[in-house]
Design a protein around this motif. Structure first.
Motif, PDB file in Angstrom:
ATOM      1  N   UNK A   1       0.865  -1.162   0.000  1.00 60.13           N
ATOM      2  CA  UNK A   1       0.000   0.000   0.000  1.00 60.13           C
ATOM      3  C   UNK A   1       0.907   1.218   0.000  1.00 60.13           C
ATOM      4  N   UNK A   2       0.732   2.080  -0.993  1.00 61.96           N
ATOM      5  CA  UNK A   2       1.549   3.283  -1.044  1.00 61.96           C
ATOM      6  C   UNK A   2       0.706   4.448  -0.537  1.00 61.96           C
ATOM      7  N   UNK A   3       1.184   5.085   0.540  1.00 58.48           N
ATOM      8  CA  UNK A   3       0.452   6.209   1.111  1.00 58.48           C
ATOM      9  C   UNK A   3       1.161   7.482   0.700  1.00 58.48           C
ATOM     10  N   UNK A   4       0.591   8.160  -0.293  1.00 59.38           N
ATOM     11  CA  UNK A   4       1.225   9.312  -0.903  1.00 59.38           C
ATOM     12  C   UNK A   4       1.427  10.430   0.127  1.00 59.38           C
TER      13      UNK A   4
ATOM     14  N   UNK B   1       4.896   6.818   2.384  1.00 58.58           N
ATOM     15  CA  UNK B   1       5.256   5.566   3.044  1.00 58.58           C
ATOM     16  C   UNK B   1       4.754   4.391   2.210  1.00 58.58           C
ATOM     17  N   UNK B   2       5.540   3.331   2.142  1.00 54.88           N
ATOM     18  CA  UNK B   2       5.088   2.107   1.484  1.00 54.88           C
ATOM     19  C   UNK B   2       4.892   1.053   2.563  1.00 54.88           C
ATOM     20  N   UNK B   3       3.681   0.541   2.689  1.00 45.43           N
ATOM     21  CA  UNK B   3       3.407  -0.450   3.726  1.00 45.43           C
ATOM     22  C   UNK B   3       3.270  -1.806   3.059  1.00 45.43           C
ATOM     23  N   UNK B   4       4.083  -2.747   3.508  1.00 45.89           N
ATOM     24  CA  UNK B   4       4.003  -4.115   2.983  1.00 45.89           C
ATOM     25  C   UNK B   4       2.934  -4.851   3.789  1.00 45.89           C
TER      26      UNK B   4
END
Lengths: 266, 625
Positions: free
Chosen positions: A128-131, A135-138
Motif C-alpha cells: 500500500x503506497x500512502x502518498x 510511506x510504502x506499507x508491505x
C-alpha cells in the motif's frame, strides 16, 4: 462514511454454504488471492465474510464505500493537534499493517482515486503506497482483501473497470434454493419449519414480480426480518407487512396488492 | 322519408325522462367497488399470474379473456365492505390462477356447454391456489357459502338456465358437474333453445376464448383509402365476443324493415342485412348507442366516418386503450392567437394518460434495441461521465482529505496572538454535481409514421430516447419522458411514459409500445410539460422536444398560427426558467424550428442515425453547464 468494524469475533456467526463458497474462501485466503463477491442485496455477502473471518480466526475490518469516499478516508490523514500535525492511519492502512481481512462493501461505488490505491494490494506486490505520508506499507502475512458489489442495481454507474475486475477471484451469490432458504431461516432465527416454509413460498412468489417493476427482489434478509418479528410476538401479517411489503415499495397501490398476497399466505 | 320532427320530440322526451330517472342503480353501502381497488388488485393479479395481466370492470360476473381479467364492478355478497373487498381478492386470485394455468396447458373447451368448461377451469385454479397459498382454502369455503346463499333457487328457473344453475351450485358445493356426460348432452341439445340466461357465478367467473380467435380476420378487405374517423365515443368493456358473418348477397337486396333497426341490428344481430341510413355522425346516435350490446363483432369492408370505440383490446399495447383517464381529468390550456394578438382562454384540453403497461412486446423491443446499440450506449455513457467529471476542493472544512495550509497559518498566527480558535483547518474534495430535472417530449403523431432513409421516424426517435433514458438512469439523473399526439384542440393527449419518480425499467417497455397516432399540436404539449417541470424542485430545468418540428392539427393549427403559438408557449417556459431545445430529423424542420426555438436551441439532423448521439450529446452539454 467509512465504517470501521474492527471485530475479532468470538462466536461463529451463522452461515449456511450454498455452493461451496466457504471452501473457496478458505483456499483464496490461503493463497492470498483477493476475492470479489457479487450478488443482490441481502443475499448474505457480508455474513459470509464475518463467518469466514471468525472461522479463520482473523481480525476483520469493514469499509462501506460510497461515491464520496476518498483515498484519504481509507489510507489516513494529517490531523492538526495543538500546534503540530499528526499522522493518523486509516482503516485500510491498519488492516494492511496487521494482516487482517479487509472487506470493502459496495466496492463499485468507490471513487477512482480509491481504486488506484487498492490496485497494488491486489497483485504480487501486496503493498500500500500512502502518498500523503510518503510511506510504502508491505501487507503483513494473513492480509486478505475481499470486495463486494451488486451487479443488478443502478447498472453502469457502479460497473467495475475490467482492469480492476481481473485482479479478483470472483464468487457469484444469488437467492438460495427454496429448501436451502428454509434451512437458513430456521438456522438464523430459530423459527419453526412451517413458518419458514410459508415465508419462503411467499418470497418465491414475490421474486416473480418482473411485471411490477420493483427495483429489487425481496432478499433472504427480508424473510429473516419477518421471521424474527413473528418470533418476537408480532402477528404474522403485520410482520410481513413491516418487514417485506413496506420494505419493497413506497407505492400505496402496489403495497395493497402485495398485502393481498400476504393475506392468503398468513 | 322525413322524420325529423318525430325524432326531435322523441329525443326531447327521452332526455326529460333521463333527468328524472336515476342514471345508474346505486350500489348498496356495504358493497365494495372495483373502481376503488382496481390498481391494488392489478398488482395482486400480476403476482399470481406472473405476467402483466389487466384487471378491468365487466358488465356482469365477468371472467378471464386472454390477459384481461374482467371483474364485476361491485360485489355485495357479504355484509360489510371489508369482507366484500376480501371477496374481490379471492375472485382475482381465481381468475389470475386460471390465466396462469392456461398458459401452461390450454384448457379444453366444451362447445355447447361452455358454462361447464368455465366451471372446470375455475376448479383447477382453485385447486392450484389451495396448494400454493395456505390460507386460501379456508377463506374460499366461507366465500362459496356466501355466494350459494345469494344465488337463485334452480326451481325458480326453467329449461337450460335451470340446468346451468344447478351445475353452478353443485360446483360451488364442491361437485364436478363437468364430468356428467348426460348433463353435457342435455346442455348441448338445449343450446339453441336458450331461455333467459342465469347470471354468472361471481366468484368463479367465466372462461372466454382468446379474442384473437374470436376476431380472426376472414372478413372482406376494407375499401381502398383510409377512412377518416370524425367522431368517436367510448363504450363499456364486453366480456364475450363472437364473430358474425354477413351475407354479402343479402346486403345487395336489403329490405327496409322499420326505423328503429339501427339500434336493433347493433344490439343483437340475428342475420339479415340492411342499407345504411341516417347521418354518419356519432353525436346524433349516441342515445341509442348507450344501450347497445357490443358482444357481436361484424367485419365489413365499408368505410365509416363515425366510430364507437369499444375497448376490445385486440392489440393490448395501444397506449390509448391502456389507461385512458376519464373526461373530467382534462386540463384546459390557453392558446395564442397570432392574428388577434391575444390568448384564447381555455382553448385546448390536455388529457394526461398514465401508462400502466410494463412489459410484453415493448420490453422485447427495448432489449433488442439496447443489444444492437451496446457500443454506442457505452460510449455515450463515458462521454456524459466525462462532461460531469471533476472534483472540486472546498477549503476550511471541519474534516477533510488534507490540511488547509492557509487556514492553518491563520490559525497559528491567531492562537499565538492569543485569540481565535476556528477549528476548520482542512480541505475536502467533492464531486461536482448539478441539481437538474429534464423532461423529454416525444412527438408520436402520424407524421412520425413516415420513412427517412429506410427507417421509420418514430423508431429513430424512440431509440434515441431509450438510449438517453438508459444513460441518464445509470448516472442517477432525474428524467421524465412524455409523448404527445392531438386530435383537435379538444383532445390533446400526453402520455406519461416515465415520471420523475418512476424507475426507468418501467419506461423501456412503454416506449416500445408507442404507435403513431393523431396530429402535432405542439403548443399545449409544451405548456403541459412546462407545468410538470415547474413542479419538480431543481436548480435547473430542461425541456427536450423530439419532433418533426412542424405544428399541425386538423382544426387549422398550422403555418404561421401554429409557429406563433409554439413560440409563445416557449416564451412562457422561459419565463419560468425552463430551457428548451428541439431535435428533428426531417429537413422540413429547418424552416420551422429556428423561428420557434431561436438561435442555438435546435438541431436538425442530416440523417436519422445521428439522432441518438445528438440527443444524448445535447443533454450532456446542457446538463453540465
Amino acid at each position: 462514511m467509512v465504517e470501521d468494524l474492527y471485530s475479532k469475533a468470538s462466536a461463529l456467526p451463522y452461515y449456511r454454504p450454498v455452493a461451496g463458497e466457504c471452501a473457496l474462501f478458505e483456499k483464496a485466503a490461503e493463497e492470498g488471492l483477493p476475492l470479489l463477491l457479487k450478488g443482490p442485496t441481502g443475499c448474505g455477502k457480508s455474513r459470509l465474510v464475518e463467518h469466514m473471518a471468525a472461522r479463520l480466526g482473523r481480525p476483520l475490518v469493514t469499509v462501506s464505500c460510497h461515491d464520496e469516499t476518498s483515498a484519504a478516508d481509507l489510507t489516513g490523514r494529517w490531523l492538526v493537534r495543538g500546534g503540530e500535525t499528526q499522522w493518523q492511519d486509516g482503516p485500510v492502512t491498519r488492516a494492511v499493517r496487521e494482516g487482517a481481512i479487509l472487506y470493502m462493501d459496495e466496492f463499485a461505488e468507490a471513487r477512482s482515486d480509491v481504486i488506484v490505491v487498492i490496485h497494488p494490494l491486489t497483485d504480487h506486490r501486496r503493498t500500500l503506497y500512502i502518498e500523503r505520508h510518503d510511506e510504502v506499507v508491505k501487507a503483513a502475512p494473513g492480509f486478505l482483501l475481499v470486495v463486494s458489489f451488486n451487479p443488478g442495481y443502478q447498472r453502469g454507474l457502479k460497473e467495475l473497470k475490467p482492469s480492476t475486475r481481473q485482479r479478483f477471484v470472483a464468487l457469484a451469490m444469488g437467492p438460495p434454493e427454496p429448501a436451502v432458504e428454509i434451512e437458513i431461516l430456521e438456522g438464523e432465527t430459530g423459527t419453526d419449519a412451517a413458518t419458514a416454509r410459508r415465508l419462503v413460498a411467499l418470497g418465491a412468489k414475490l421474486r416473480e414480480v418482473e411485471p411490477l417493476g420493483l427495483a429489487e427482489m425481496p432478499s433472504t434478509r427480508l424473510l429473516v426480518s419477518a421471521a424474527r418479528l413473528m418470533l418476537a410476538g408480532v402477528a404474522p401479517r403485520a410482520a410481513c407487512n413491516a418487514a417485506i411489503v413496506e420494505a419493497l415499495t413506497d407505492d400505496v397501490e402496489i403495497a395493497d396488492g402485495l398485502r393481498d398476497l400476504v393475506a392468503l399466505a398468513f | 322519408m322525413d322524420l325529423d320532427w318525430e325524432e326531435g320530440i322523441f329525443r326531447g322526451l327521452l332526455s326529460l325522462g333521463r333527468r328524472f330517472a336515476p342514471v345508474k342503480p346505486l350500489a348498496p353501502p356495504h358493497a365494495a367497488l372495483l373502481a376503488d381497488h382496481q390498481a391494488a388488485l392489478t398488482t395482486f393479479a400480476r403476482l399470481i399470474a406472473a405476467e402483466p395481466v389487466r384487471v378491468l370492470p365487466a358488465r356482469e360476473a365477468g371472467g378471464v379473456r386472454g390477459p384481461d381479467l374482467l371483474l364485476p364492478p361491485t360485489l355485495a355478497l357479504a355484509a360489510d365492505p371489508a369482507a366484500n373487498r376480501e371477496l374481490y381478492r379471492l375472485r382475482t386470485a381465481v381468475s389470475a390462477a386460471a390465466r396462469r394455468l392456461s398458459r401452461l396447458s390450454p384448457p379444453e373447451l366444451l362447445p355447447g356447454a361452455q358454462e361447464l368448461a368455465s366451471l372446470r377451469i375455475a376448479h383447477a385454479a382453485v385447486g392450484w391456489l389451495c396448494d400454493e397459498l395456505p390460507r386460501f382454502s379456508e377463506a374460499w369455503k366461507v366465500a362459496c357459502r356466501l355466494e350459494l346463499e345469494a344465488r337463485p333457487a334452480p326451481t325458480s328457473l326453467r329449461g337450460r338456465a335451470r340446468l346451468v344453475e344447478e351445475a353452478r351450485q353443485d360446483a360451488l358445493e364442491g361437485g364436478r358437474p363437468w364430468e356428467d356426460a348426460a348433463l353435457i348432452l342435455a346442455l348441448r341439445r338445449s343450446y339453441f333453445r336458450q331461455g333467459p340466461p342465469s347470471s354468472g357465478v361471481l366468484l368463479l367467473g367465466e372462461w372466454f376464448p382468446e379474442l384473437e380467435e374470436a376476431a380472426a380476420d376472414t372478413g372482406t378487405a376494407p375499401d381502398a383509402g383510409s377512412p377518416e374517423v370524425t367522431s368517436e365515443a367510448e363504450a363499456p368493456a364486453v366480456e364475450n365476443l363472437h364473430r358474425v358473418e354477413v351475407d354479402r348477397q343479402e346486403l345487395e337486396d336489403a329490405v327496409l324493415m322499420h326505423h328503429f333497426e339501427k339500434t336493433e341490428t347493433l344490439d343483437e344481430y340475428r342475420g339479415g342485412a340492411r342499407d345504411m341510413d341516417g347521418s354518419d355522425n356519432l353525436d346524433e346516435q349516441l342515445e341509442a348507442l348507450r344501450e347497445v350490446d357490443l358482444g357481436a363483432l361484424v367485419r365489413d369492408g365499408t368505410q365509416t366516418h363515425a366510430a364507437l370505440r369499444a375497448d376490445l383490446s385486440l392489440d393490448l399495447d395501444i397506449p390509448d386503450a391502456a389507461g385512458e383517464e376519464s373526461a373530467s381529468r382534462g386540463i384546459p390550456y390557453d392558446e395564442w392567437d397570432v392574428r388577434r394578438r391575444r390568448y384564447r382562454p381555455g382553448w385546448c384540453t390536455v388529457y394526461p394518460i398514465h401508462e400502466r403497461v410494463t412489459g410484453g412486446k415493448g420490453g422485447d423491443w427495448a432489449r433488442e434495441a439496447l443489444a444492437r446499440h451496446r457500443r454506442l450506449h457505452r460510449e455515450l455513457r463515458l462521454r456524459l461521465e466525462r462532461y460531469r467529471a471533476g472534483l472540486r476542493l472546498i477549503p476550511r472544512q471541519l474534516d477533510g482529505d488534507d490540511v488547509d495550509i492557509e487556514a492553518l497559518v491563520e490559525y497559528q498566527a491567531a492562537s499565538l496572538a492569543g485569540h481565535g480558535d476556528d477549528p476548520r483547518l482542512y480541505v475536502k474534495s467533492h464531486r461536482r454535481r448539478r441539481d437538474f430535472a429534464t423532461t423529454v417530449l416525444l412527438d408520436v403523431s402520424l407524421s412520425t409514421d413516415s420513412w427517412n432513409e429506410g427507417r421509420r421516424v418514430l423508431d429513430v426517435a424512440r431509440e434515441a430516447v431509450l438510449l438517453l433514458g438508459e444513460v441518464a438512469h445509470e448516472l442517477g439523473d432525474r428524467l421524465q419522458v412524455l409523448a404527445f399526439a392531438s386530435h383537435t384542440r379538444n383532445r390533446c393527449h400526453v402520455f406519461h411514459l416515465k415520471d420523475f419518480r418512476e424507475p426507468w425499467p418501467l419506461a423501456r417497455g412503454r416506449l416500445g409500445t408507442l404507435e403513431p397516432q393523431g396530429y402535432t399540436r405542439i403548443g399545449p404539449a409544451i405548456r403541459y410539460a412546462t407545468d410538470c417541470l415547474a413542479r419538480e424542485p431543481a436548480e435547473r430545468r430542461l425541456l427536450l422536444l423530439v419532433s418533426d418540428g412542424k405544428p399541425s392539427d386538423y382544426d387549422r393549427y398550422e403555418g404561421r398560427y401554429g409557429i406563433a403559438d409554439v413560440r409563445q408557449a416557449l416564451r412562457e417556459a422561459e419565463r419560468r426558467e425552463i430551457h428548451a431545445h428541439a431535435l428533428a430529423v426531417d429537413a422540413v424542420a429547418r424552416d420551422t424550428l429556428p423561428p420557434m426555438f431561436g438561435p442555438g436551441a435546435w438541431h436538425v439532423l442530416p440523417h436519422p442515425d445521428a439522432m441518438t448521439e445528438a440527443l444524448t450529446s445535447v443533454y450532456g452539454r446542457l446538463t453540465s453547464r
